[in-house]
Design a protein around this motif. Sequence first.
Motif, PDB file in Angstrom:
ATOM      1  N   THR A 163       5.347 -25.316   1.301  1.00 21.21           N
ATOM      2  CA  THR A 163       6.655 -25.675   0.762  1.00 21.21           C
ATOM      3  C   THR A 163       6.602 -25.775  -0.748  1.00 21.21           C
ATOM      4  OG1 THR A 163       6.992 -27.053   2.721  1.00 21.21           O
ATOM      5  CG2 THR A 163       8.585 -27.282   0.952  1.00 21.21           C
ATOM      6  N   THR A 167      12.907 -26.692  -2.316  1.00 20.75           N
ATOM      7  CA  THR A 167      13.489 -26.846  -0.991  1.00 20.75           C
ATOM      8  C   THR A 167      14.278 -28.154  -0.881  1.00 20.75           C
ATOM      9  OG1 THR A 167      11.603 -25.624  -0.132  1.00 20.75           O
ATOM     10  CG2 THR A 167      12.938 -26.823   1.455  1.00 20.75           C
ATOM     11  N   ALA A 172      13.752 -29.177   4.212  1.00 23.82           N
ATOM     12  CA  ALA A 172      12.396 -29.699   4.352  1.00 23.82           C
ATOM     13  C   ALA A 172      12.237 -30.494   5.643  1.00 23.82           C
ATOM     14  CB  ALA A 172      12.054 -30.576   3.144  1.00 23.82           C
ATOM     15  N   ASP A 189       1.720 -28.208   0.302  1.00 27.87           N
ATOM     16  CA  ASP A 189       2.879 -28.068  -0.583  1.00 27.87           C
ATOM     17  C   ASP A 189       2.436 -28.095  -2.032  1.00 27.87           C
ATOM     18  OD1 ASP A 189       2.291 -30.806  -0.789  1.00 27.87           O
ATOM     19  OD2 ASP A 189       4.386 -31.333  -1.117  1.00 27.87           O
ATOM     20  N   ASP A 412      10.804 -33.560  -0.857  1.00 28.50           N
ATOM     21  CA  ASP A 412      10.120 -32.857   0.237  1.00 28.50           C
ATOM     22  C   ASP A 412       9.056 -33.737   0.874  1.00 28.50           C
ATOM     23  OD1 ASP A 412      11.691 -30.667  -0.259  1.00 28.50           O
ATOM     24  OD2 ASP A 412      10.165 -29.553  -1.353  1.00 28.50           O
TER      25      ASP A 412
END
Length: 759
Positions: A163, A167, A172, A189, A412
């Motif tokens: 990620t 996002t 997420a 991430d 996130d």
Amino acid sequence: MASKPPKSDPVQDAPQVAEPKHAAAGLPAIGHTLRIAQQQMGVRRTALTLLRVNQKDGFDCPGCAWPEPEHRHTAEFCENGAKAVAEEATLRRVTPDFFAAHPVSDLAGRSGYWLGQQGRLTQPMYLPEGAGHYQPIGWDRAFDIVAEELAALDSPDEALFYTSGRTSNEAAFLYQLFARQLGTNNLPDCSNMCHESSGSALNETIGIGKGSVLLEDLYKADLIIVAGQNPGTNHPRMLSALEKAKANGAKIITVNPLPEAGMERFKNPQTPQGMIKGAALTDLFLQIRLGGDQALFRLLNKLILDTEGAVDETFVAEHTHGFEEFTQAARAADWDETLTATGLTRDSIDEALKMVLASQRTIVCWAMGLTQHKHSVPTIREVVNFLLLRGNIGRPGAGVCPVRGHSNVQGDRTMGIFERPAPAFLDALEKEFGFEAPREHGYDVVRAIRALRDGDAKVFFAMGGNFVSASPDTEVTEAAMRRARLTVHVSTKLNRSHAVTGARALILPTLGRTERDLQDSGEQFVTVEDSMGMVHASRGRLEPASPHLLSEPAIVARLARRVLGEACTTPWEEFEKDYATIRDRIARVIPGFHDFNARVADPAGFTLPHAPRDERRFPTATGKANFTAAPVEHPELPAGRLLLQTLRSHDQYNTTIYGLDDRYRGIKNGRRVVLVNPDDARELEVADGSYVDLVGEWKDGVERRAPGFRVVHYPTARGCAAAYYPETNVLVPLDSTADTSNTPASKSVVVRLEQSTAD
């Protein structure tokens, strides 16, 4: 009228160098902003779009995570935010015809700048095994391919779900839910590569891995220490907050190996006085050697302990644990060792101490300069020790302020994008959705690359970002990615990760922040969390770049339906139709989000709870704020070598390259430059303007080389050098990481300079 993208890569073999600037923003920033925006969007679209950035009824800037003030300017954006918006709202388009004309081998040979300048992706694209070109594909078939590869895995843990910080909260939350219903916690991430060290240190010491200040606290502070951070380029709107703090009487200490224009003087383009004269920001500049911050704060702590009445004894007694052990370690701090580690003078440290003792409310801000060393976690723990000593956590105008770099990277993580989730989070997720969540920890970024390299991971799925360029040890990372069975990237624009693929590859184009998101129930909005825990809505207004785009929540929901099948009772189709239903579930799973839909309807949004800030309650293992007593470390530098930090230019945001200039540092028309102190350069016999190869040295004995860098004599700290990433990521060993957090140690790379054949 917008201009066309470049047909060929610009030549960068002769960068021009001038004296660095001593002030940031002002008229040059306005001119550069308007020029870039007009090139990408045209005049009318520029006006319509930029006036909605960071407004209460507009969209959140896709750039940094700095919070918005309650009362906002008409132009509530900075130069680099405008560049980010312009590149997303560009009129340039990448169509299937582009891919037909450019094989993957051609894309792989292009610069990141050229790739990004081509414009917005318009259709899903597929690279079949053995093919040389991406070809258009329908969404249903694309999801079928992902489902086929996931079904063929021996274990869900052979899949990786990366990620990026762009996002949204809604996307997420769905993304982590899908991965865990599939059966894995492999959710690496971008935080793993930046502020993971901050989270690791803060969770242990104060019980929550986030900063403890709000924007208003900066305005109330007596002293603000900005350490290992360059706000003028990386978080330009922070300069406005520092200017206001100064006007209210605050003092500012800057701790950094490089002098940076933004921290010298800020010419606020919002006011006539700011444009003409500007405001001096830094009262004391501590030009520290790379990696010397822990030693500096340890000595300051010793000096505070040695000063009668300087310790907040009531706070320490009521709210902290481990004070005695910490005191013993701090009193052992040595002046000579500290001066060696930091490169500072005794007088400058004494001056800093005077400012610290004169302050009743102190904030420490930091970024990658503190988080990307082997000893980053103990360094940040020492910062916490420094604040705890004088009761500077849990009161107005004081606290810890890790400045996040991407607009929803903190959100996130709050939504569950984490490879090591808390048991309480998994319990809540299981209760809400009726499935058994995996409990074994997953892979972070570094471990994900190792898994791909070793054949333990076979599918790589990225929700945004440019993983290949952002990651360390470029050659190792690229070889690892090419071992995957399938690589998938949800993207708005081209980047290098699309050219470094597995056996098969997909590019799934998605809506940007600036674009209207229309689903079956009507127009949707998403939410984000800024660097200080404020949550608010983001509403795009532009028509989508292509009718073939899907939103990130829609991509996740459709993929989950295809992969998990009818046996899964999660209402993925409902989530796609109406994002409010996602927020209802978030409200029942994640603490602090009760009445989510009602509270986010407030144009200003709402503040997430933070126990240390709000009530001086510390949810740690001891129930108190923890002093720590780690040994002091600093990088050892062999003779004839330099300690290199990777950094951004001013024409850059993370791995996105907007241009080839670094205006504040005096660099033009080139990125392959290395900044070297003139005295070091003379000792190493490298002339200004000569060309060298940067050769990394690490304990594994592997030669890592970045060739053809122009030497620029520059006022860096002695023994330290600097060069831009991602070009220098090749020098950062995959296994050279911070203890505890496993963040790549990109700010302390030992290099030697060898004469280049490019000279």
